[in-house]
Every structure is written in structure tokens, then in C-alpha cells.
Write a protein that holds these residues in place. Structure first.
Motif, PDB file in Angstrom:
ATOM      1  N   THR A  57       0.839  -1.202   0.000  1.00  0.00           N
ATOM      2  CA  THR A  57       0.000   0.000   0.000  1.00  0.00           C
ATOM      3  C   THR A  57       0.868   1.243   0.000  1.00  0.00           C
ATOM      4  O   THR A  57       1.911   1.287   0.669  1.00  0.00           O
ATOM      5  CB  THR A  57      -0.941   0.018   1.221  1.00  0.00           C
ATOM      6  N   SER A  59       0.236   5.742  -0.440  1.00  0.00           N
ATOM      7  CA  SER A  59      -0.663   6.860  -0.727  1.00  0.00           C
ATOM      8  C   SER A  59      -0.044   8.148  -0.203  1.00  0.00           C
ATOM      9  O   SER A  59       0.852   8.125   0.653  1.00  0.00           O
ATOM     10  CB  SER A  59      -2.040   6.645  -0.090  1.00  0.00           C
ATOM     11  N   ASN A  61      -0.523  12.020   1.633  1.00  0.00           N
ATOM     12  CA  ASN A  61      -1.421  12.720   2.549  1.00  0.00           C
ATOM     13  C   ASN A  61      -2.161  13.802   1.776  1.00  0.00           C
ATOM     14  O   ASN A  61      -1.995  13.957   0.561  1.00  0.00           O
ATOM     15  CB  ASN A  61      -0.658  13.285   3.747  1.00  0.00           C
ATOM     16  N   SER A  62      -3.007  14.580   2.461  1.00  0.00           N
ATOM     17  CA  SER A  62      -3.925  15.490   1.765  1.00  0.00           C
ATOM     18  C   SER A  62      -3.222  16.574   0.962  1.00  0.00           C
ATOM     19  O   SER A  62      -3.710  16.974  -0.098  1.00  0.00           O
ATOM     20  CB  SER A  62      -4.890  16.132   2.771  1.00  0.00           C
ATOM     21  N   GLN A 100      -3.285  -2.219   3.674  1.00  0.00           N
ATOM     22  CA  GLN A 100      -3.627  -0.831   3.376  1.00  0.00           C
ATOM     23  C   GLN A 100      -3.416   0.041   4.604  1.00  0.00           C
ATOM     24  O   GLN A 100      -3.639  -0.386   5.744  1.00  0.00           O
ATOM     25  CB  GLN A 100      -5.063  -0.691   2.882  1.00  0.00           C
ATOM     26  N   ARG A 102      -4.078   4.342   5.537  1.00  0.00           N
ATOM     27  CA  ARG A 102      -4.599   5.609   5.048  1.00  0.00           C
ATOM     28  C   ARG A 102      -4.695   6.628   6.181  1.00  0.00           C
ATOM     29  O   ARG A 102      -5.068   6.297   7.303  1.00  0.00           O
ATOM     30  CB  ARG A 102      -5.994   5.428   4.434  1.00  0.00           C
ATOM     31  N   ASP A 109      -2.813  14.727  10.017  1.00  0.00           N
ATOM     32  CA  ASP A 109      -1.951  13.585   9.697  1.00  0.00           C
ATOM     33  C   ASP A 109      -1.477  12.855  10.942  1.00  0.00           C
ATOM     34  O   ASP A 109      -0.379  12.279  10.975  1.00  0.00           O
ATOM     35  CB  ASP A 109      -0.739  14.033   8.860  1.00  0.00           C
ATOM     36  N   LEU A 112      -4.376   7.512  11.535  1.00  0.00           N
ATOM     37  CA  LEU A 112      -4.401   6.699  10.331  1.00  0.00           C
ATOM     38  C   LEU A 112      -4.959   5.327  10.660  1.00  0.00           C
ATOM     39  O   LEU A 112      -4.886   4.861  11.802  1.00  0.00           O
ATOM     40  CB  LEU A 112      -3.022   6.599   9.683  1.00  0.00           C
ATOM     41  N   THR A 114      -5.452   1.142   9.362  1.00  0.00           N
ATOM     42  CA  THR A 114      -4.773   0.083   8.621  1.00  0.00           C
ATOM     43  C   THR A 114      -5.614  -1.191   8.624  1.00  0.00           C
ATOM     44  O   THR A 114      -6.438  -1.414   9.511  1.00  0.00           O
ATOM     45  CB  THR A 114      -3.397  -0.238   9.236  1.00  0.00           C
ATOM     46  N   LYS A 146      -8.999  -4.063   1.958  1.00  0.00           N
ATOM     47  CA  LYS A 146      -9.146  -2.649   1.638  1.00  0.00           C
ATOM     48  C   LYS A 146     -10.014  -1.898   2.645  1.00  0.00           C
ATOM     49  O   LYS A 146     -10.894  -2.469   3.297  1.00  0.00           O
ATOM     50  CB  LYS A 146      -9.769  -2.483   0.245  1.00  0.00           C
ATOM     51  N   CYS A 353       0.446  -1.332  -6.697  1.00  0.00           N
ATOM     52  CA  CYS A 353      -0.192  -0.084  -6.266  1.00  0.00           C
ATOM     53  C   CYS A 353       0.340   1.102  -7.054  1.00  0.00           C
ATOM     54  O   CYS A 353       1.557   1.224  -7.255  1.00  0.00           O
ATOM     55  CB  CYS A 353       0.056   0.166  -4.777  1.00  0.00           C
ATOM     56  N   GLU A 355      -0.510   5.391  -7.059  1.00  0.00           N
ATOM     57  CA  GLU A 355      -1.284   6.498  -6.494  1.00  0.00           C
ATOM     58  C   GLU A 355      -0.761   7.819  -7.034  1.00  0.00           C
ATOM     59  O   GLU A 355       0.457   8.030  -7.143  1.00  0.00           O
ATOM     60  CB  GLU A 355      -1.183   6.501  -4.960  1.00  0.00           C
TER      61      GLU A 355
END
Length: 467
Positions: A57, A59, A61-62, A100, A102, A109, A112, A114, A146, A353, A355
Motif C-alpha cells: 500500500t 498513498s 497525505n492530503s 492498506q 490511510r 496527519d 491513520l 490500517t 481494503k 499499487c 497512487e
């Protein structure tokens, strides 16, 4: 013949108009971010080498400054991808591979979630001191692949697992609510690999697993007192030619900013459904009078999806591109019209993966290799378009079996169990089959000789393979 340039001829005009104040900075950023010229110049920028196993996984952050990744080593890593610095690495609390990880929105942040191969769904809180506290939120019976986070919510998210169960989580109460078990028309459980929420209608979410249908559900139908459930889909999606193909399944789902549904099938292609391209609720699936030939979803082909549970994603500020990994170890990027643009070497074995950065033309990828790769438009000249037919010929042949390790005495006991049941009290045929035991032990140790007739050997870590 002179190669046709893929550079957008309006690029310089856009810069000029921005400088004159004829284009807003936001319009300019979106236009440049969606530029095909930048996609055709993507090259490897940096790698994050902090894991000791497959990276399952990845990704952003915002704001796109940090990357979060999880691995077979059961650790979660936060890194500043541009500076090439690992900011934090911690034990997830899982007892098996992290599938995963997120960030929760609007949590600075520090929160998160998992999920992992141990079936657990966990919360990690990053404290001011830099320490991390993890807590168990829920459990699936089988692997949990997921998570789907409700857009804009710092509290609500969903999980799905191979037990077919969809769970709803609220971090305010730290409770897990089982919504339903996904089943097909024969009342068989569908093992789930993917879940995604429609950003245009966050009360709708879709799941996909070990059959050909992507099923959409409406959380508004759920009664929290348990009197009714959301177990009946409100809509279903499947290409007409795949209906009835029981050997297929869905490994990845993603919604665009317009609510279009992207589905990735194992041993098949990727399809993009508009909202009006659904099959309707399950009661209408058996109708033979419906003609879907004139309303087929857009197809994306060229990659290979057989070995692992691969995701699928959109790239670009307006979801202008589609991206997926492949068993051939490449990063695939298509235009929305289905034209394959890029097939970049991204892993020695398999890319799982991909992203996109939330604001820039930056892409992160991961797979069987123990690193995360970051791609930026750093090539001086755009590359040629990919020839799909030529690429298919170059695909590496890979095996679809998992590697495993089982003690020999346990194998012997398992093989003997049927005989004990049928021949209790009898000594006849009581010896185990040594050839079969040796065969299984050969598979477990990675011996490829049993598969010579097929021409395929066992490769790579078994935990990253599809059962």
C-alpha cells in the motif's frame, strides 16, 4: 518518418495568458496538471527504501507532502518523498502483512487506519512526542484487503474482507458495525478484495470480489437498530460479455470525481462505467431483453492481472488518466479514451499499487520490491506512445499459485485424515503417499520442477500472491 510530438501546442499560450491575468492560477494549475506532455515525460525520481518486504500500500497525505506505505514487514512508514527522508516508521500492531494504510482527513496527519492479512482493522495515533499508539477496531475472518474513507470525514470509514463482510467504523465511538455479508444469487459468500465510496454521493459505496459483479450499496438503507440491513445491492455493474464468467473476479475499484466507477478484473481488462451503464439491482440481472451492446463501458487493455490483488486508480486533477500495475512489473497509464500512453518499468516482478499526487503530476508506485518509487516529469523529451500488441508479446510469464510452507508431519496427517475416516479400525492402505508428500514439499520450498510441462515456475514471496 518524423515522429509526431505529443507536446500540447497550447501550453505556452496558457503560460502567456496566466501572466497577462487572462487565466486564473487555479485554471492554469489544473490545465498543466492534466497535460499529456507531462505524463509522457514521467521518469523515476526517487525511491523510498525503508521496508523489508513487499510494499502492499502507498498513498499521499492530503497536501501531497508525505507518503504513507505498509508492507509485509508489518511496519508503516511515513516519508518526505521529495527530500528523501523517512519521518516515522513504526510497528503497525498487525501480526501479518499490512495491506492498506490511510490517513484520516482533517486529523493533521496524526490519525491513520490500517488493515492486514491477519483480518484486523486498526487505528494508529501519532502523539506529540512522536510515539505511536495503536488500537484494534475490528476483525474479519480472513484477510482484510481494503478500506474506504468517507470523503471529508475524520471519523467514518469502511472495511471489507475475504469473509465477504463489510464493516462500518466510527472513530468517535471506536465501534465496528457489521453491515452485511456479500453473497451472490446462489447465496454463496463473495470474498471481497475492494471497496470504494462515490465522492459525489458519499452514501453510495461499491464492493468487488470473487465474481464478475461490482455491487453498489446505499448506507441510508441501513437501520442502526438492526431491524434491516444494507445487504441487498442498489445497483450492479459488469460488462455484458463477462456475465456468467465464473472464473473472473474484481481486484480493484475506484470512483472518479464525477462518480464514474473504474473496475479491474483478474485475468481480464479494466473497465470504466458511467452512472447510466449499470445493470440495475440484482432482480433485473436475469432479464434477457436488456441490450447492453450500445452502452458498453470503456475498456483499458495491455496490462496483465493474474498473480496479485492489484488496485486501479485515476490520475490527474480531473481524473484524466487511468493507472494500474501489472504482473510484468510495469506501471501502466492510459488516457480516458483507452489509449495506452505509458508502460514504465516499475518493479523486478509485479507492480500492485499506483497512487497520484493530489496536486501535481507526481506518481508513486509499489509492488513486490521492498521500495516505493516516485515518478515525476523529469525526461527532457516525451517518449513514444506504447504499442499494445507489441507489449503483450513481451509480458513475462508468471505463475498464479501461492508459495507456502507447511511442516511435513502436518501434511502427512492431513493426507491421512480421509483414510482414517473411511478405514477406521482397518490397517489397510494406512501408509501415506510419499510421492504426494514430496510434491507438496517441493512446492512449499519453491521447487519448480513439478511445473516444467507448463513452463512456469514459482516466483517471489508467497504472501503477495493471489490464492
Amino acid at each position: 518518418m518524423k515522429r509526431k510530438s505529443v507536446m500540447d501546442p497550447l501550453g505556452l499560450v496558457d503560460v502567456w495568458n496566466r501572466e497577462l491575468g487572462l487565466r486564473s492560477p487555479r485554471f492554469f494549475a489544473r490545465r498543466i496538471g492534466a497535460s499529456e506532455a507531462l505524463i509522457m515525460r514521467l521518469g523515476l525520481y526517487k525511491t523510498v527504501n525503508e521496508h523489508n518486504g513487499c510494499v502492499n500500500t502507498v498513498s499521499f497525505n492530503s497536501d501531497g507532502r508525505f507518503l504513507i506505505s505498509g508492507s509485509d514487514d508489518k511496519r508503516v512508514v511515513l516519508s518526505d518523498w521529495d527530500a528523501g527522508i523517512v519521518k516515522l516508521a513504526f510497528d503497525s500492531g498487525h501480526s501479518n502483512n499490512v495491506f492498506q494504510a490511510r490517513f484520516m482527513p482533517f486529523s493533521e496527519d496524526r490519525s491513520l487506519v490500517t488493515c492486514a492479512a491477519d483480518g484486523e482493522v486498526r487505528l494508529a495515533k501519532i502523539l506529540e512526542s512522536g510515539k505511536v499508539e495503536t488500537a484494534l477496531l475490528g476483525v474479519h475472518e480472513g484477510r482484510a484487503h481494503k478500506l474506504a474513507i468517507e470523503p471529508g470525514s475524520p471519523y467514518i470509514f469502511y472495511s471489507c474482507g475475504e469473509d465477504g463482510v463489510v464493516q462500518h467504523f466510527d472513530l468517535r465511538s471506536k465501534t465496528a458495525t457489521k453491515l452485511f455479508t456479500c453473497k451472490n444469487d446462489q447465496d454463496r459468500v463473495v470474498n471481497l478484495n475492494a471497496i470504494a465510496i462515490d465522492p459525489t454521493e458519499p452514501y453510495h459505496f461499491a464492493v468487488g470480489g470473487t465474481d464478475e459483479y461490482a455491487r453498489m450499496y446505499d448506507i441510508r438503507r441501513h437501520k442502526w437498530d438492526g431491524s434491516t440491513t444494507t445487504g441487498r445491492p442498489s445497483n450492479t455493474f459488469c460488462p455484458a460479455h463477462l456475465i456468467g464468467e465464473d472464473h473472473l473476479g474484481i481486484t480493484g475499484l475506484s470512483f472518479s470525481h464525477l462518480g464514474e466507477l473504474l473496475t479491474s478484473y483478474n485475468e481480464e481488462n479494466i473497465y470504466l462505467f458511467q452512472k447510466n451503464q449499470s445493470l440495475g439491482p440484482p432482480s433485473s440481472l436475469g432479464s434477457s431483453n436488456r441490450d447492453h451492446s450500445s452502452n458498453s463501458p470503456k475498456m483499458f487493455e495491455g496490462h496483465k492481472n493474474c498473480d496479485t490483488v492489484k488496485g486501479v486508480s485515476f490520475l490527474g486533477p480531473g481524473c484524466e488518466y487511468v493507472a494500474s500495475g501489472s504482473d510484468c512489473g510495469r506501471v501502466f497509464i492510459w488516457r480516458r479514451d483507452g489509449r495506452l500512453l505509458r508502460a514504465m518499468e516499475g518493479d523486478k516482478e509485479v507492480v500492485n499499487c499506483i497512487e497520484g499526487h493530489p496536486r501535481m503530476t507526481v506518481v508513486a508506485s509499489s509492488g513486490i520490491d521492498s521500495d516505493v518509487k516516485v515518478w515525476v516529469p523529469n525526461l527532457e523529451e516525451p517518449v513514444e506512445y506504447v504499442d499494445v500488441n507489441e507489449l503483450k508479446k513481451q509480458h513475462k510469464r508468471r505463475n498464479r499459485f501461492c508459495r507456502f510452507s507447511i511442516p511435513e508431519d502436518l501434511i502427512s496427517q492431513v493426507l491421512a485424515m480421509p483414510r482414517r475416516r473411511t478405514n477406521s479400525g482397518s490397517n489397510s492402505n494406512s501408509n501415506n503417499n510419499p510421492e504426494l508428500v514430496n510434491l507438496i514439499m517441493g512446492i512449499a520450498s519453491g521447487d519448480n520442477s513439478f511445473d516444467e510441462n507448463r513452463g512456469e515456475g514459482l516466483e517471489g514471496p508467497g504472501d503477495c500472491r493471489v490464492n
